[in-house]
Design a protein around this motif. Structure first.
Motif, PDB file in Angstrom:
ATOM      1  N   SER A  66       0.725  -1.062  -0.083  1.00  0.00           N
ATOM      2  CA  SER A  66       0.072  -0.024   0.035  1.00  0.00           C
ATOM      3  C   SER A  66       0.720   1.432   0.048  1.00  0.00           C
ATOM      4  O   SER A  66       2.010   1.264   0.451  1.00  0.00           O
ATOM      5  CB  SER A  66      -0.819   0.171   1.222  1.00  0.00           C
ATOM      6  N   ASP A  67       0.137   2.196  -0.360  1.00  0.00           N
ATOM      7  CA  ASP A  67       0.997   3.499  -0.524  1.00  0.00           C
ATOM      8  C   ASP A  67       0.519   4.490   0.678  1.00  0.00           C
ATOM      9  O   ASP A  67       1.038   5.569   0.738  1.00  0.00           O
ATOM     10  CB  ASP A  67       0.527   4.426  -1.821  1.00  0.00           C
ATOM     11  N   TRP A  68      -0.472   4.160   1.437  1.00  0.00           N
ATOM     12  CA  TRP A  68      -0.862   4.944   2.295  1.00  0.00           C
ATOM     13  C   TRP A  68       0.224   4.998   3.649  1.00  0.00           C
ATOM     14  O   TRP A  68       1.073   4.058   3.804  1.00  0.00           O
ATOM     15  CB  TRP A  68      -1.976   4.430   3.031  1.00  0.00           C
TER      16      TRP A  68
ATOM     17  N   ASP B 162      -2.503   2.284   7.256  1.00  0.00           N
ATOM     18  CA  ASP B 162      -2.564   0.857   6.737  1.00  0.00           C
ATOM     19  C   ASP B 162      -2.939  -0.045   8.190  1.00  0.00           C
ATOM     20  O   ASP B 162      -3.662  -1.024   8.269  1.00  0.00           O
ATOM     21  CB  ASP B 162      -1.309   0.501   6.375  1.00  0.00           C
TER      22      ASP B 162
ATOM     23  N   GLY C 294      -5.074   1.718  -1.287  1.00  0.00           N
ATOM     24  CA  GLY C 294      -3.570   2.147  -1.112  1.00  0.00           C
ATOM     25  C   GLY C 294      -2.753   1.267  -2.074  1.00  0.00           C
ATOM     26  O   GLY C 294      -1.743   1.555  -2.652  1.00  0.00           O
TER      27      GLY C 294
ATOM     28  N   ARG D 261      -3.097   2.698  -5.805  1.00  0.00           N
ATOM     29  CA  ARG D 261      -2.542   3.909  -5.704  1.00  0.00           C
ATOM     30  C   ARG D 261      -0.992   3.755  -5.762  1.00  0.00           C
ATOM     31  O   ARG D 261      -0.372   4.349  -6.853  1.00  0.00           O
ATOM     32  CB  ARG D 261      -2.782   4.723  -4.501  1.00  0.00           C
TER      33      ARG D 261
END
Length: 141
Positions: free
Chosen positions: A68-70, A75, A134, A137
């Motif tokens: 994920s990019d969060w 997360d 996420g 992304r």
């Protein structure tokens, strides 16, 4: 390979849920061994199977957390909500299996069951949707 701290925590949760599933399997086997019909109470069986399935579902969460990019707190919160409801469901099955009070907890639900089920659906779907977003992304955009 070094995993992120948030993915490591979710992976640990998967391992602990799997360990719980194995222990529930012992309880299930014991009930099968002493039962005249050689079956465990339905909720002992459900608890065992659910814990097995949820442990692998939690592995999937760990993969999405890692990719994920969060930010890690986002997360972890998203995965934590999902894991909370996984464990709460297993706990309710264990409770009914231990008490042997029903073979269908929806037949005579306790007060708040409907609200809990709505919270479970929103929490599990919403938490995973955050992780999926996420991932999209980070990996697809």
């Amino acid at each position: 390979m070094v995993l992120s701290a948030d993915a490591t925590m979710v992976l640990l949760a998967a391992g602990l849920i799997f360990l719980l599933a194995l222990l529930l399997g012992v309880w299930k086997y014991r009930q099968m061994a002493v039962s005249a019909e050689h079956v465990a109470h339905p909720y002992v069986d459900i608890a065992h199977r659910a814990a097995l399935l949820y442990s692998f579902a939690t592995l999937l969460l760990a993969a999405f957390v890692e990719l994920s990019d969060w930010p890690p707190p986002v997360d972890l919160a998203a995965a934590g909500i999902v894991i909370f409801f996984f464990v709460a469901a297993i706990g309710s099955y264990v409770y009914h299996g231990w008490r042997r009070d029903t073979d269908n907890q929806r037949r005579h639900p306790v007060r708040g069951t409907g609200l809990f089920m709505v919270a479970l659906m929103v929490g599990e779907i919403g938490g995973f949707a955050v992780l999926l977003a996420g991932f999209v992304r980070a990996q697809l955009w």
